[in-house]
Design an enzyme around this catalytic site. Structure first.
Site, PDB file in Angstrom:
ATOM      1  N   HIS A  27      60.022  43.761  39.565  1.00  0.00           N
ATOM      2  CA  HIS A  27      59.483  42.530  38.975  1.00  0.00           C
ATOM      3  C   HIS A  27      59.777  42.489  37.481  1.00  0.00           C
ATOM      4  O   HIS A  27      59.032  43.072  36.699  1.00  0.00           O
ATOM      5  CB  HIS A  27      57.976  42.468  39.210  1.00  0.00           C
ATOM      6  CG  HIS A  27      57.590  42.498  40.653  1.00  0.00           C
ATOM      7  ND1 HIS A  27      57.644  43.646  41.404  1.00  0.00           N
ATOM      8  CD2 HIS A  27      57.169  41.518  41.485  1.00  0.00           C
ATOM      9  CE1 HIS A  27      57.260  43.370  42.644  1.00  0.00           C
ATOM     10  NE2 HIS A  27      56.975  42.093  42.720  1.00  0.00           N
ATOM     11  N   HIS A 258      59.850  36.367  39.007  1.00  0.00           N
ATOM     12  CA  HIS A 258      58.711  37.244  39.323  1.00  0.00           C
ATOM     13  C   HIS A 258      59.128  38.538  40.028  1.00  0.00           C
ATOM     14  O   HIS A 258      58.886  39.625  39.536  1.00  0.00           O
ATOM     15  CB  HIS A 258      57.670  36.492  40.169  1.00  0.00           C
ATOM     16  CG  HIS A 258      56.707  37.395  40.853  1.00  0.00           C
ATOM     17  ND1 HIS A 258      55.544  37.806  40.266  1.00  0.00           N
ATOM     18  CD2 HIS A 258      56.757  37.992  42.056  1.00  0.00           C
ATOM     19  CE1 HIS A 258      54.918  38.625  41.086  1.00  0.00           C
ATOM     20  NE2 HIS A 258      55.628  38.749  42.181  1.00  0.00           N
ATOM     21  N   GLU A 407      29.999  45.236  47.162  1.00  0.00           N
ATOM     22  CA  GLU A 407      30.503  46.507  47.703  1.00  0.00           C
ATOM     23  C   GLU A 407      31.888  46.851  47.169  1.00  0.00           C
ATOM     24  O   GLU A 407      32.173  47.991  46.800  1.00  0.00           O
ATOM     25  CB  GLU A 407      30.564  46.452  49.238  1.00  0.00           C
ATOM     26  CG  GLU A 407      29.213  46.300  49.940  1.00  0.00           C
ATOM     27  CD  GLU A 407      28.743  44.853  50.029  1.00  0.00           C
ATOM     28  OE1 GLU A 407      29.472  43.944  49.576  1.00  0.00           O
ATOM     29  OE2 GLU A 407      27.626  44.637  50.550  1.00  0.00           O
ATOM     30  N   HIS A 469      25.438  44.126  62.374  1.00  0.00           N
ATOM     31  CA  HIS A 469      25.185  45.252  61.477  1.00  0.00           C
ATOM     32  C   HIS A 469      25.499  46.613  62.117  1.00  0.00           C
ATOM     33  O   HIS A 469      25.401  47.641  61.463  1.00  0.00           O
ATOM     34  CB  HIS A 469      23.721  45.241  61.015  1.00  0.00           C
ATOM     35  CG  HIS A 469      23.439  44.205  59.976  1.00  0.00           C
ATOM     36  ND1 HIS A 469      23.805  42.888  60.126  1.00  0.00           N
ATOM     37  CD2 HIS A 469      22.851  44.294  58.754  1.00  0.00           C
ATOM     38  CE1 HIS A 469      23.451  42.209  59.052  1.00  0.00           C
ATOM     39  NE2 HIS A 469      22.869  43.048  58.207  1.00  0.00           N
TER      40      HIS A 469
END
Ligand SMILES: Cc1ncc(C[n+]2csc(CCOP(=O)(O)OP(=O)(O)O)c2C)c(N)n1
Length: 660
Positions: A27, A258, A407, A469
């Site tokens: 890149h 890019h 998290e 869960h």
């Protein structure tokens, strides 16, 4: 005559362009666009010493947009890091080159972290900035007082993790964090107008950050904005308006610069436009000398720091060295032994999440570098104990972080803290939500960091919260990550042992998976040896020739023991192997493995989780008992019956397999 600023920046641009062209991949756009910003940062502000890349009080520099790796490699080479030579630059992206496709952390190399997955580096930097504040509080601001700089791209700021990490940084008021945002408005698909309309100023100001916007190709504006950030009392973002592929007549400002080489013809045009007449990889002596002088400034900065360090009392000096060299305290083994004896004598039947809390409570006193936290489940993960002191905005005298419901941000910040040095981070959530932080767990393992993940509520045993869960496939996924130990302890002693191994594992992270429900105390004999370090070990046997070996982990070890007792009543000999850590068991000798999992017996594994992965132990003739579907909501002992995970079910299966 000293090279002018333009030549310094051209050195970066052409090393990058030519290396990408030679590798025929990479890149070039970002290094070309951010060369001016990086040059100002390194020339005037960044405190670093290429002769000692691990100097603890260096400023941290993170290239979060890891695809622009040639920017980092060029800077490290030009400023004189031993880790990167011109030959390394020439072997960009080749096998075993330090100049890998994306930057890969290597101790003492100047590459501060592994980046490439967008958003991770930026979030590591938040962890580093937290670590700096904690270490400053512990060791004093005369020893620890630096900045953490990040170059981040549009992609970094689009990633969800950036919202978690930036918000946390704002909340904690990490004023030493300075993000240089490469605001070139281009990503792979084209203009960022295709996908994002955020008002960055409002976004960052709402987090409590200071926001500036500048022309990222104007030396004076860049310098002024960084200077302003140095005295800021908030985290800082400088939106640097840049042109991707700056200097390329046909590709600048376009996505085409890019992620692909510019091409020989275009590179000729860039050379002409930027007035750089030198052949590929040739940096004129005076330009290189000037870059090297920039690197050499760090020698005197570190010397000044060493004078201050040397004047400190021995206790502070020794303690700082101990923690940054990842050494546990001298009395650590003894302390663990005492706790083990205490746990053995009290024989508590408690949930392993509670056992873990008891371990943390016992060891925290001796381990000031242990910094805990949870993603808003402190009371459920049992990560917070009476010795936990909460870290608050601008108040870093503590050892516990409320990460909030973030998290992913938590895991990446823990990686940053571990990379910083002097800190052992642990953090909790439910096992099911390990999926929310998986990319960062993978990086903890790839980098090889001592990060301890505490994942409670480890199975259908969590009961009423139900299938959303209840983890099923999570253990398999985590066990599939190389260089990660996944522990599932069966009682208080095993929980302590798993913690001990995790704390002593210097080159890999650990996941400790814990139950919500109570577990009986199963350790029959007191053993000073850490049995979990074998990964799996014999826990009970009815005679020396068992017909069946029952292999179980965590809460299911008790089911295996009950099965053994029931089989014994029917004159069937069996043995139980507790397998708290498959990764460690797999590393044992063949002899040990064969002895532990009785070769001539049939084998049955029991784990309240996906069956996948157990076939390697039970073989073709064995069986695995576990969960093949999503779980269900209900009281946990009813769920165990519903899913046929009881000792009666295992007895039935065993007899069927033995033809009895
Ligand atoms: C998590 C993640 N998703 C996708 C990618 C693939 N990828 C590499 S760079 C990039 C976006 C490039 O845009 P930007 O971040 O603005 O960088 P620039 O084009 O300005 O160099 C993408 C999607 C990645 N590296 N990480």
């Amino acid at each position: 005559m000293s090279p002018i600023f333009k030549d310094l920046t051209n050195a970066i641009r052409f090393l990058s362009v030519d290396a990408v062209q030679k590798a025929n991949s990479g890149h070039p756009g970002l290094p070309m666009g951010m060369a001016d910003v990086a040059t100002v940062l390194f020339k005037y502000y960044l405190r670093f010493n290429p002769k000692n890349p691990s100097w603890i009080n260096r400023d941290r520099f993170i290239l979060s947009a890891g695809h622009g790796s040639m920017l980092l490699y060029s800077l490290l080479y030009l400023t004189g890091y031993k880790s990167i030579s011109i030959e390394d630059i020439k072997s960009f992206r080749q096998l075993n080159s330090i100049c890998a496709g994306h930057p890969e952390y290597k101790k003492n190399s100047g590459i501060e972290t592994t980046t490439g997955p967008l958003g991770q580096g930026l979030s590591n930097a938040v962890g580093m900035a937290i670590a700096e504040e904690i270490m400053k509080k512990r060791f004093g601001s005369s020893l620890i007082n630096h900045k953490t700089y990040v170059i981040a791209s549009d992609g970094d700021l689009m990633e969800g993790i950036s919202h978690e990490a930036m918000s946390l940084a704002g909340h904690l008021n990490l004023k030493n964090l300075i993000v240089l945002f490469d605001n070139n408005k281009i990503s792979i698909d084209g203009s960022t107008d295709l996908s994002v309309s955020d008002n960055y100023k409002k976004r960052f100001e709402s987090y409590g950050w200071s926001f500036q916007e500048i022309n990222g190709h104007d030396e004076k504006q860049i310098s002024k904005s960084i200077k302003k950030s140095l005295n800021s009392n908030k985290p800082n973002i400088i939106s640097c308006k840049t042109i991707i592929g700056y200097g390329s007549p046909n590709k600048s400002g376009k996505a085409s610069s890019h992620g692909a080489p510019l091409g020989e013809e275009e590179i000729k045009l860039v050379r002409k436009k930027l007035k750089w007449e030198y052949e590929p990889f040739k940096i004129p002596k005076e330009v290189l000398n000037d870059w090297r002088k920039i690197g050499e400034k760090g020698i005197s900065s570190e010397k000044k720091w060493s004078t201050i360090y040397n004047k400190k009392n021995k206790k502070i000096k020794d303690e700082l060295l101990r923690v940054i060299n990842h050494k546990l305290p001298k009395n650590f083994n003894k302390a663990i032994e005492q706790v083990k004896k205490k746990f053995y004598d009290s024989k508590l039947s408690i949930a392993s999440r509670q056992s873990s809390a008891n371990v943390i409570e016992e060891i925290t006193k001796n381990l000031p570098e242990l910094i805990g936290g949870s993603a808003d489940l402190s009371g459920s993960n049992n990560t917070k104990t009476k010795h936990s002191i909460t870290i608050k905005p601008s108040k870093f005298k503590g050892n516990y972080i409320h990460y909030g419901v973030r998290e992913h941000g938590m895991a990446a910040a823990m990686n940053g803290m571990a990379l910083y040095g002097g800190i052992i981070p642990y953090g909790g959530t439910f096992l099911i939500f390990s999926d929310y932080c998986k990319p960062s767990i993978r990086l903890s393992a790839f980098i090889g960091l001592k990060v301890i993940y505490i994942f409670s509520h480890d199975s259908i045993g969590l009961g009423e919260d139900g299938p959303t869960h209840q983890p099923v496939e999570q253990l398999v996924g985590l066990r599939g990550i190389p260089n990660l130990n996944v522990f599932r302890p069966a009682d208080t002693i095993e929980t302590l042992e798993c913690w001990e191994i995790a704390l002593k594992s210097s080159t890999n992270p650990s996941v400790i998976v814990l139950s919500r429900q109570k577990l009986p105390f199963i350790t029959e004999v007191y053993n000073t040896k850490n049995m979990c370090s074998f990964g799996g070990y014999e826990i009970k046997k009815t005679n020396s020739n068992p017909e069946v070996t029952l292999i179980a982990s965590g809460s299911e070890v008790k089911i295996a023991i009950d099965t053994l007792d029931k089989l014994q009543k029917e004159n069937i000999n069996s043995k139980v192997v507790s397998m708290p850590c498959q990764e460690l068991f797999d590393k044992q000798s063949n002899e040990y493995k064969k002895k532990t999992i009785e070769k001539n017996s049939i084998k049955i594994s029991i784990e309240a989780s996906s069956l996948s992965g157990w076939e390697k132990y039970v073989g073709d003739k064995g069986a695995s008992i576990g969960i093949k579907s999503f779980g269900k909501s209900g009281p946990y002992n009813e769920l165990y019956k519903y899913f046929k995970l009881t000792s009666d079910d295992v007895v039935k299966l065993t007899k069927k397999m033995l033809g009895k």
